[in-house]
Design an enzyme around this catalytic site. Structure first.
Site, PDB file in Angstrom:
ATOM      1  N   CYS A 133       0.831  -1.211   0.000  1.00 61.15           N
ATOM      2  CA  CYS A 133       0.000   0.000   0.000  1.00 61.15           C
ATOM      3  C   CYS A 133       0.861   1.255   0.000  1.00 61.15           C
ATOM      4  CB  CYS A 133      -0.924  -0.018   1.223  1.00 61.15           C
ATOM      5  SG  CYS A 133      -1.974   1.432   1.341  1.00 61.15           S
ATOM      6  N   CYS A 136      -0.357   4.090   2.166  1.00 54.84           N
ATOM      7  CA  CYS A 136      -0.106   3.886   3.605  1.00 54.84           C
ATOM      8  C   CYS A 136       1.369   4.092   3.948  1.00 54.84           C
ATOM      9  CB  CYS A 136      -0.475   2.461   4.029  1.00 54.84           C
ATOM     10  SG  CYS A 136      -1.991   1.820   3.343  1.00 54.84           S
ATOM     11  N   ASP A 137       2.259   3.562   3.138  1.00 54.13           N
ATOM     12  CA  ASP A 137       3.662   3.440   3.559  1.00 54.13           C
ATOM     13  C   ASP A 137       4.652   4.290   2.768  1.00 54.13           C
ATOM     14  OD1 ASP A 137       2.849   1.567   5.417  1.00 54.13           O
ATOM     15  OD2 ASP A 137       3.072  -0.100   4.025  1.00 54.13           O
TER      16      ASP A 137
END
Ligand code: NDP
Length: 326
Positions: A133, A136-137
Site C-alpha cells: 500500500c 499507507c507506507d
C-alpha cells in the site's frame, strides 16, 4: 435469532457494528479465528486515518474500533464462517466450531487479500520494506530507491504516487507491455523518476531486518541480476474474499459483489455488502469504514420495513447459538 450478523472485522465490519449497535440492533460480529482486525493488523503506522494527527499503529486502530463496537453492545465471536445460507427471510451462518447463528440481515464485509508473490521472505519482511500500500507506507521512503512490482493500474498509480517521496522508483514487470490504461501508462512513462524493468520477475528478496535488495530473473533469457533497494511495493492485484457467497450473490465484472447504486444492497433482500468486497478501486480503511456505515444504515432501514411478526422473531438475542444441524 439476531437482527443483524456482521461478517468481517476490518474497518467496514467494525464500523457497521458501531452503527448497528448504537441503533440497538444488538449485532453479532464474526471476526475470524486468525485474521481478525483485517489488513491493518499487518501494517505498522497509519498516517492517513482522520483523527490521528500523529499517526496510529494499524493494530491499535483496529483494537480501538473493536472496543468502540463492544461498548455499544456488539457481541464478537472469533471463529471462521464456513458456510452461509442467505436466500430466505432467515439467514443462516455456520461457523467452524459447529455453531449455527440465524439473523434477519447479514452484512458481508470480509475484505480483500492482496495477491502475494509467494516468496519465502515476503511475509518476514512485510512492514520492513515490503508493502502492499503506497498510500499507507510511501512516506517512509523519502529520498530512497524503491520498486513497484506489477503492470496494471494499481502498479502505475503506486509508482507515480511514490515519486513524491522516493528519489527513484523502478517498475518491475514480468512482460514487455503493460495492462494498465493508456492514461496511467503515459503518466508513468513521462515521470523522470520512474524507470521500467521489463520482462523481469522478482525471484528473491534480500535483507536481514530491512529490505536491502531483490534478485531478478529475466523472463525471456533466464538471466539473473540484483537490484539494491530500500523498499518493494507489491501491486499485482487483490482478490475480494467472496468464496462464501459465490452462487448466492451477484458479482460485477471486477469480481466484487454487485450492489444497488451507492447503497450496500445486494441482489438478496436483507443481505448487505461493505468494504473491499464491493470496491475494486479505492480500498482504503477510511472508505471501507464509510461503506460499513452505509451497510448498517441500510440494514436498519430494511429491518424497520419488515412486518412486526417477522421482526418480533429477532427482538430477543439468544444466550446460545441454535443447535448445530448441518
Ligand atoms: P490487475 O489484475 O489489473 O493487474 C495486475 C498486474 O500484476 C498485471 O500486470 C499482472 O501481470 C501482474 N501480476 C499478477 N500476478 C503477478 C505475479 N505473481 N508476479 C508478477 N506480476 C504479477 O490488478 P490492479 O490491482 O492493477 O487493478 C485491478 C482493477 O482495479 C483493474 O480493473 C484496474 O483498472 C482498477 N484500478 C483502477 C485504478 C484507477 O482507475 N485509478 C487504480 C487501481 C486499480 P500480467 O499483465 O502479466 O498479467
Amino acid at each position: 435469532m439476531r437482527q443483524v450478523i456482521i461478517i468481517g472485522s476490518g474497518p467496514a465490519g467494525y464500523t457497521a457494528a458501531i452503527y448497528a449497535a448504537r441503533a440497538n440492533l444488538q449485532p453479532l460480529l464474526i471476526a475470524s479465528s486468525v485474521e481478525f482486525g483485517g489488513e491493518l493488523m499487518k501494517t505498522t503506522e497509519v498516517e492517513n486515518y482522520p483523527g490521528f494527527p500523529e499517526g496510529v499503529m494499524g493494530p491499535d486502530l483496529m483494537l480501538a474500533m473493536q472496543k468502540q463496537a463492544e461498548r455499544f453492545g456488539t457481541e464478537i465471536v472469533y471463529d471462521d464462517v464456513v458456510s452461509l445460507d442467505l436466500a430466505g427471510e432467515t439467514k443462516t451462518v455456520r461457523l467452524g466450531n459447529g455453531d449455527v447463528h440465524e439473523a434477519l440481515t447479514v452484512i458481508y464485509a470480509t475484505g480483500s487479500a492482496y495477491r502475494k508473490l509467494g516468496l519465502d521472505d515476503e511475509e518476514r519482511l512485510s512492514g520492513y520494506g515490503i508493502s502492499w500500500c503506497a498510500t499507507c507506507d510511501g512516506a517512509f521512503f523519502r529520498q530512497k530507491t524503491i520498486a513497484v512490482v506489477g503492470g496494471g493500474d494499481s502498479a502505475m498509480e503506486e509508482a507515480t504516487f511514490l515519486t513524491r517521496f522516493a528519489d527513484k522508483v523502478y517498475v518491475i514487470h514480468r512482460k514487455d507491455s503493460l495492462r494498465a490504461s493508456a492514461a496511467m501508462q503515459d503518466r508513468a512513462f513521462t515521470d523522470p523518476k520512474i524507470e521500467f524493468l521489463w520482462n523481469k520477475e522478482v525471484a528473491h528478496i534480500y535483507g536481514d531486518n530491512l529490505v536491502t535488495g531483490v534478485g531478478l530473473l529475466d523472463t525471456v533469457d533466464g538471466t539473473e541480476s540484483t537490484l539494491d533497494l530500500s523498499g518493494l511495493f507489491i501491486a499485482i492485484g487483490a482478490d475480494p474474499r467472496t468464496h462464501l457467497v459465490h452462487g448466492q450473490l451477484d458479482f460485477t465484472e471486477h469480481g466484487t459483489i454487485a450492489v444497488d447504486g451507492r447503497s450496500s444492497r445486494t441482489n438478496l433482500a436483507g443481505v448487505f455488502a461493505a468494504g473491499d468486497v464491493i470496491d475494486p478501486t479505492y480500498r482504503q480503511a477510511v472508505t471501507a469504514a464509510g461503506s460499513g456505515t452505509v451497510a448498517a444504515l441500510d440494514a436498519e432501514h430494511y429491518l424497520a420495513g419488515l412486518p412486526k411478526h417477522v421482526l418480533s422473531k429477532a427482538l430477543t438475542v439468544p444466550a446460545e447459538p441454535v443447535a448445530a444441524s448441518v
